[in-house]
Design an enzyme around this catalytic site. Structure first.
Site, short mmCIF file in Angstrom:
data_model
loop_
_atom_site.label_atom_id
_atom_site.label_comp_id
_atom_site.label_asym_id
_atom_site.label_seq_id
_atom_site.Cartn_x
_atom_site.Cartn_y
_atom_site.Cartn_z
N GLU A 302 8.24 2.20 -4.96
CA GLU A 302 6.97 2.43 -5.65
C GLU A 302 6.96 1.83 -7.04
O GLU A 302 6.05 1.07 -7.42
CB GLU A 302 6.68 3.93 -5.73
CG GLU A 302 5.33 4.26 -6.35
CD GLU A 302 4.19 3.82 -5.46
OE1 GLU A 302 3.45 2.89 -5.85
OE2 GLU A 302 4.03 4.39 -4.37
N ASP A 306 4.62 -1.38 -8.29
CA ASP A 306 3.59 -1.19 -9.32
C ASP A 306 3.84 -2.07 -10.54
O ASP A 306 2.93 -2.74 -11.04
CB ASP A 306 3.58 0.27 -9.77
CG ASP A 306 3.16 1.23 -8.68
OD1 ASP A 306 2.65 0.76 -7.64
OD2 ASP A 306 3.34 2.45 -8.86
N SER A 550 -0.84 1.73 -2.74
CA SER A 550 0.03 1.72 -3.90
C SER A 550 0.04 0.35 -4.56
O SER A 550 0.29 0.24 -5.77
CB SER A 550 1.47 2.07 -3.49
OG SER A 550 1.58 3.42 -3.17
N ASP A 593 -18.05 -8.29 -1.47
CA ASP A 593 -18.37 -7.29 -0.46
C ASP A 593 -17.50 -7.50 0.79
O ASP A 593 -17.36 -8.62 1.29
CB ASP A 593 -19.85 -7.41 -0.09
CG ASP A 593 -20.36 -6.20 0.67
OD1 ASP A 593 -19.61 -5.20 0.77
OD2 ASP A 593 -21.51 -6.24 1.14
N ILE A 594 -16.91 -6.43 1.27
CA ILE A 594 -16.06 -6.46 2.46
C ILE A 594 -16.85 -5.84 3.61
O ILE A 594 -17.29 -4.68 3.51
CB ILE A 594 -14.74 -5.69 2.24
CG1 ILE A 594 -14.02 -6.20 0.99
CG2 ILE A 594 -13.85 -5.80 3.48
CD1 ILE A 594 -13.62 -7.64 1.03
N GLY A 612 -22.68 -3.77 1.38
CA GLY A 612 -22.88 -2.78 0.33
C GLY A 612 -21.69 -1.83 0.25
O GLY A 612 -20.63 -2.07 0.84
#
Length: 635
Positions: A302, A306, A550, A593-594, A612
């Site tokens: 993690e 990050d 993550s 937009d996905i 949207g």
């Protein structure tokens, strides 16, 4: 010492008489319908056992929090970006003298607790009294039991089902601990490791660490390979992100990690040698909270994910990235421990933190942190966290208390970014809700995450490059390795800023589920999304593919930090709480937009990505030039 940091409330403060008890009308103040999986009551608690009873007082003006925030956060407001000082926030929300007096009177008159045993926290938010189990049961109209966990035999003290308060007192109380809360320390938000089991209450609803693949022997760094491996170059192309920091002495970005999550410092140089040579030698600035430290041999996935990408996307040694490492290696920590470190007015040392949810400091255990960090850290302008819970892990009152703090800190100009979770519309290993709200494998009712459903955080879902497609092609909601978390809160109502966007989705693309499957009137999430699949990360000297929301959260946070940098460079303020802005008409078209993919779980396909906003990918992925231009036009 019991009253360290507290002001004693003596008998003279109220001149109360200890008259005989009279019947008092009580109402159920907080309720837990079922026990977390694995816990069983084994005996009644000993009546003379002493409890540190902590009464959280209702904060003044909390009903106006959203109004205050909209005033400084909506792009149409004349006060946009005119953030409050911490002192103004503390003064505005301080509990009233009436609340202090009412609770104190109740403890003395109804509970027959000596006034000398009662203390008020210095911030005025908590009243503490050491009481016996017998006294607590009389006060709260409940019964305390010792519970045992079937997995490891540990014991826990809690009251049964619910606790009660006199009606005239209940209106002044937020929550009381210890009461209904069970041991659910903070866990990482990312995809499921198939080797993990649901053996303990800590694991129910828990999302495991980022999914880590095998060692990469061929290091891909070409754009034509972005459908297989995500690198810094892939992300820069995906989101048209090219920016050189200017206001490096003013801008701040914070990444939150919880011990024992750690990293190997030399991994940064291996990463930068391949992907950003000018940054070799750069490290994050360690900012410990409650004994936070880098643990040798700790889980690096993690923290490495990050920080390597937050640092790498910012791309300059001159811009500091702060690592908020929370909790020692003995006690651990929760989101409340982080918030204690950021805000002295929130810090509830010897009173507010819940020992079953939060790490309690000073930690008396061998090797534990012997101090308590209250307001020791000046918050960064953007704080990114890739950890979370299922909402059902916690009680609504606990979640509401914490969510309000995110809002209060947002008033000062802080942006909170959280990952949405990696189990679609439910929890890991197909743990969803039954009709009674219990978390069970095979449940049919959707189980949202927390704090993803808190309106005062910006929640980030995950996308991916479709296999065989180019990096310049439209992305999809992630469908390999894990489904992106998203849905509707069962605790928080739909937020005003997203009213139109969510109504548009539900009206044009009705999901088709029975009304009890999800709470259509709840706060909907995620708000935005970013790529979360197959990031090339160095772990203990070796490249591995790491996946999860993550990855999405720090990626979005780093891109947003560039917007803050540009605003600060021309004398403007940071963006603060961004949700009202990004949902506004002024930012229409500022996201990619996905429209492909879904987030399955709970025996369903979950929700579908649609034109949207949608509860899979939110408003979409960042279009950096559009976001930058529009935010620079705002005051």
């Amino acid at each position: 010492m019991l009253f360290s940091g507290f002001v004693a409330l003596g008998a003279a403060s109220l001149s109360l008489a200890l008259a005989a008890r009279t019947p008092v009308k009580r109402v159920a103040h907080e309720t837990r319908r079922s026990l977390p999986v694995g816990w069983t009551p084994v005996r009644r608690a000993e009546p003379d056992r002493v409890l540190p009873l902590s009464v959280g007082l209702v904060q003044s003006n909390l009903e106006n929090l959203e109004t205050y925030l909209m005033d400084v956060s909506h792009p149409d407001s004349p006060n946009y970006s005119q953030h409050w000082t911490p002192a103004k926030v503390a003064d505005t929300f301080r509990p009233s003298a009436e609340s202090v007096e009412s609770v104190h009177r109740w403890l003395v008159e109804d509970g027959r607790i000596d006034a000398e045993r009662i203390a008020l926290s210095q911030n005025g938010a908590w009243i503490l009294a050491n009481v016996t189990v017998d006294e607590a049961e009389q006060l709260l109209g409940t019964e305390y039991y010792v519970y045992e966990h079937e997995g490891d035999g540990r014991e826990h003290l809690a009251c049964h089902g619910r606790y009660h308060l006199p009606q005239h007192v209940s209106m002044h109380v937020d929550l009381i601990t210890p009461t209904l809360h069970f041991d659910t320390k903070v866990t990482r938000h990312a995809s499921v490791d198939a080797t993990e089991t649901i053996g303990s209450a800590k694991n129910i609803g828990k999302v495991a660490g980022p999914q880590v693949g095998g060692v990469i022997h061929n290091i891909f760094n070409q754009l034509e390979d972005c459908d297989k491996t995500i690198t810094l170059a892939c992300l820069r192309v995906l989101y048209d992100f090219v920016y050189v920091p200017i206001a490096t002495q003013k801008n701040t970005l914070g990444i939150v990690e919880y011990t024992p999550q750690s990293h190997n410092a030399t991994d940064f140089d291996v990463f930068f040698a391949n992907y950003s040579k000018s940054q070799i030698g750069e490290r994050p600035k360690l900012v410990p909270i409650d004994g936070g430290l880098l643990v040798a041999g700790g889980d690096p996935a993690e923290s490495s994910l990050d920080l390597q990408y937050a640092l790498g996307l910012i791309g300059s040694k001159r811009q500091e990235v702060q690592l908020y490492q929370v909790g020692d290696n003995v006690e651990g920590a929760s989101f409340n421990n982080l918030l204690n470190g950021l805000d002295a007015a929130y810090c509830t040392f010897e009173g507010g933190d819940d020992s079953t949810q939060d790490g309690i400091y000073p930690d008396s255990a061998a090797g534990g942190y012997k101090s308590n960090d209250c307001g020791t850290v000046k918050p960064a302008f953007i704080i990114s966290t890739s950890y979370g819970y299922q909402e059902a892990d916690l009680t609504p009152t606990y979640e509401q208390r914490q969510c309000a703090e995110y809002g209060k800190l947002s008033l000062t100009g802080v942006t909170f970014v959280y990952s949405s979770g990696d189990a679609g519309v439910g929890g890991r290993q197909n743990v969803c809700l039954d009709e009674d709200g219990n978390q069970v494998q095979g449940g049919k009712i959707f189980s949202p995450t927390f704090p993803g459903g808190c309106p005062y955080v910006t929640t980030v879902g995950a996308t991916q490059v479709v296999p065989g497609h180019k990096v310049t092609d439209p992305e999809s909601a992630v469908f390999q390795r894990f489904p992106s978390g998203g849905g509707f809160s069962n605790v928080f109502p739909r937020a005003l800023f997203q009213k139109d966007a969510v109504a548009n989705y539900l009206e044009k693309f009705p999901p088709g589920y029975a009304p009890n499957i999800f709470n259509a009137s709840g706060r909907a999430f995620p708000d935005v999304s970013a790529n979360g699949l197959n990031y090339s990360v160095v772990l203990d000297g070796e490249f591995r593919l790491v996946s999860g929301t993550s990855a999405s959260a720090p990626t979005f946070a780093a891109i947003l930090s560039a917007v803050n940098d540009a605003r600060l460079a021309i004398g403007k303020r940071p963006v603060g709480w961004i949700n009202p802005t990004i949902y506004s008409q002024a930012f229409h078209g500022a996201f990619n937009d996905i429209t492909n993919g879904s987030n399955p779980n709970c025996g369903t396909q979950g929700f579908l990505a649609q034109p949207g906003w949608d509860p899979v990918t939110g408003l979409g992925t960042p279009n950096f030039p559009q976001l930058l231009a529009r935010w620079l036009l705002l005051p």
